[in-house]
Design an enzyme around this catalytic site. Structure first.
Site, PDB file in Angstrom:
ATOM      1  N   CYS A 166      56.010  35.512  42.210  1.00  0.00           N
ATOM      2  CA  CYS A 166      55.017  36.255  42.988  1.00  0.00           C
ATOM      3  C   CYS A 166      55.595  37.440  43.759  1.00  0.00           C
ATOM      4  O   CYS A 166      54.854  38.140  44.446  1.00  0.00           O
ATOM      5  CB  CYS A 166      54.285  35.304  43.940  1.00  0.00           C
ATOM      6  SG  CYS A 166      53.517  33.930  43.077  1.00  0.00           S
ATOM      7  N   LYS A 325      44.342  38.017  50.664  1.00  0.00           N
ATOM      8  CA  LYS A 325      44.072  37.323  49.406  1.00  0.00           C
ATOM      9  C   LYS A 325      42.668  36.719  49.363  1.00  0.00           C
ATOM     10  O   LYS A 325      42.202  36.317  48.298  1.00  0.00           O
ATOM     11  CB  LYS A 325      45.149  36.271  49.146  1.00  0.00           C
ATOM     12  CG  LYS A 325      46.470  36.903  48.726  1.00  0.00           C
ATOM     13  CD  LYS A 325      47.530  35.873  48.392  1.00  0.00           C
ATOM     14  CE  LYS A 325      48.765  36.524  47.785  1.00  0.00           C
ATOM     15  NZ  LYS A 325      49.474  37.427  48.688  1.00  0.00           N
ATOM     16  N   HIS A 330      45.042  35.392  44.641  1.00  0.00           N
ATOM     17  CA  HIS A 330      46.484  35.553  44.508  1.00  0.00           C
ATOM     18  C   HIS A 330      46.776  36.034  43.092  1.00  0.00           C
ATOM     19  O   HIS A 330      46.696  35.273  42.129  1.00  0.00           O
ATOM     20  CB  HIS A 330      47.189  34.236  44.784  1.00  0.00           C
ATOM     21  CG  HIS A 330      48.678  34.336  44.843  1.00  0.00           C
ATOM     22  ND1 HIS A 330      49.363  35.524  44.628  1.00  0.00           N
ATOM     23  CD2 HIS A 330      49.640  33.400  45.086  1.00  0.00           C
ATOM     24  CE1 HIS A 330      50.655  35.321  44.741  1.00  0.00           C
ATOM     25  NE2 HIS A 330      50.841  34.035  45.015  1.00  0.00           N
TER      26      HIS A 330
END
Length: 401
Positions: A166, A325, A330
């Site tokens: 991420c 988010k 996400h």
């Protein structure tokens, strides 16, 4: 002699595609109106009772005929971004100025075109062979994304993928800075693209990390997990003297890898603190000179609690922070790039976007979590990205002094 300065760099152009739509304009409108893009999932073959940030009409996007071998959901997202906000045109101007061999492409992704392989797998013949039309290198492979973008833009500089979970979209900008400082490139297309696929949705379900029955609510006391989104975020980085006057600047960036656990963050956020400190040092700033922190803020119990401790350790309780988010979901390897664009919007509009759908933050949190939008002068914004395996990254974006 090459100019070996890493920072600052001009964010000469930017674009994004999220569940809110293609381009920066729908993202900006939604942030101000506090209208999220998450919806109950209708993704074919995905888990039930979850919400996702699915980009409208991505399936209908056609790639240029000569690049049809790159066709996959991920590259269609990239194509939508290239068509938005005059981004491809800005890269064309940079290539004309510096030469197409002096413009590099560094893009982050976590799953690339796995969704194309999922479709091919369901079309196996009786012997188990994949369809002859399936092009692994053009679609599934991580390198497919930067290769497509380079070919689509007519560039000839270096092109490679970053896949650090991420943090991928944010980490691409550190690598871009190194290419410019070393004299390898004069401009870099950086950022990240990640698309919905069954592997991701079922994988996070198996890890029991998805929010059930509603959208993610980062920093809420009763938060229960992530809502996965898909997105593209692209920026064009170059030396400040080469960028448009008044363009926002990437003032510095920092990264760390604490390797604490395969999927859980270090509980005290030691790696997160290290990355934020490195970013501030690169930018020549103290914590008190940052006006807003865009949290990684996934909505899981462990991640949000860790990040609160890390942010409070460095910034105390006087610097507003929040996760965005709730608007986008996400977007995994694209999240850091999308949130870099959000940081730019916050600077331009003087906006602190409070966590969406949260009336009050977790009472155990000590940092200054915002739950309502506020308008204030912002000069510098820090944007955090943390990933599986203990990968941590922080970007500092601001105005010219």
């Amino acid at each position: 002699m090459p100019d070996t300065r890493l920072w600052p760099l001009s964010l000469a152009a930017a674009t994004t595609v999220t569940a809110l739509g293609a381009g920066i304009a729908p993202l900006r409108r939604a942030l101000h109106a506090r209208e999220g893009g998450l919806r109950p999932s209708a993704f074919p073959g995905g888990p039930e009772d979850i919400w996702v940030g699915q980009v409208p009409e991505v399936e209908a996007v056609e790639l240029p005929p000569e690049l049809a071998g790159f066709a996959c959901r991920n590259n269609r997202l990239a194509e939508m971004a290239l068509r938005s906000d005059g981004f491809a045109e800005a890269v064309s101007v940079a290539a004309a100025r510096h030469g197409p061999d002096r413009v590099a492409v560094v893009l982050g992704t976590s799953t690339a075109g796995i969704e194309e392989t999922e479709q091919a797998y369901r079309q196996r013949d009786a012997a188990g062979a994949l369809p002859a039309s399936f092009n692994y290198a053009g679609s599934h492979d991580l390198q497919s994304l930067p290769a497509y973008v380079r070919a689509r833009l007519g560039l000839r500089g270096p092109a490679f993928a970053i896949s650090t979970a991420c943090t991928s979209g944010a980490r691409s900008m550190l690598e871009a800075a190194a290419l410019i400082a070393s004299g390898v490139a004069d401009a870099v297309v950086a950022g990240g693209v990640d698309s919905l696929c069954r592997l991701t949705l079922h994988g996070f379900t198996a890890l029991e990390l998805l929010s059930r029955g509603g959208p993610t609510r980062p920093c809420a006391a009763d938060r229960d997990g992530i809502s996965i989104g898909e997105a593209a975020g692209l920026v064009l980085l170059m030396r400040p003297e080469d960028g448009p006057p008044g363009a926002p600047l990437l003032l510095g960036a920092g990264a760390s890898s604490d390797g604490h656990h395969m999927s859980s963050p270090h509980p005290e956020g030691l790696g997160a603190v290290s990355a934020m400190r490195a970013a501030l040092a690169a930018a020549g700033l103290t914590p008190g000179e940052v006006d807003y922190v865009n949290l990684h803020g996934t909505g899981t119990r462990a991640n949000d609690a860790m990040e609160d401790r890390a942010v409070h350790h460095l910034f105390g309780d006087g610097t507003p922070c929040s996760s965005t988010k709730g608007w986008t979901g996400h977007a995994l390897g694209a999240s850091g790039a999308v949130e870099a664009v959000i940081a730019m919007l916050c600077l331009e509009d003087g906006l602190v976007p409070g966590c969406l759908g949260v009336s009050m933050p977790d009472p155990e949190f000590r940092s200054a979590v915002a739950t309502a939008n506020a308008v204030r002068l912002l000069r510098r914004v820090a944007s955090n990205s943390f990933g599986f395996g203990g990968s941590n990254c922080c970007l500092v974006i601001g105005r010219a002094a």
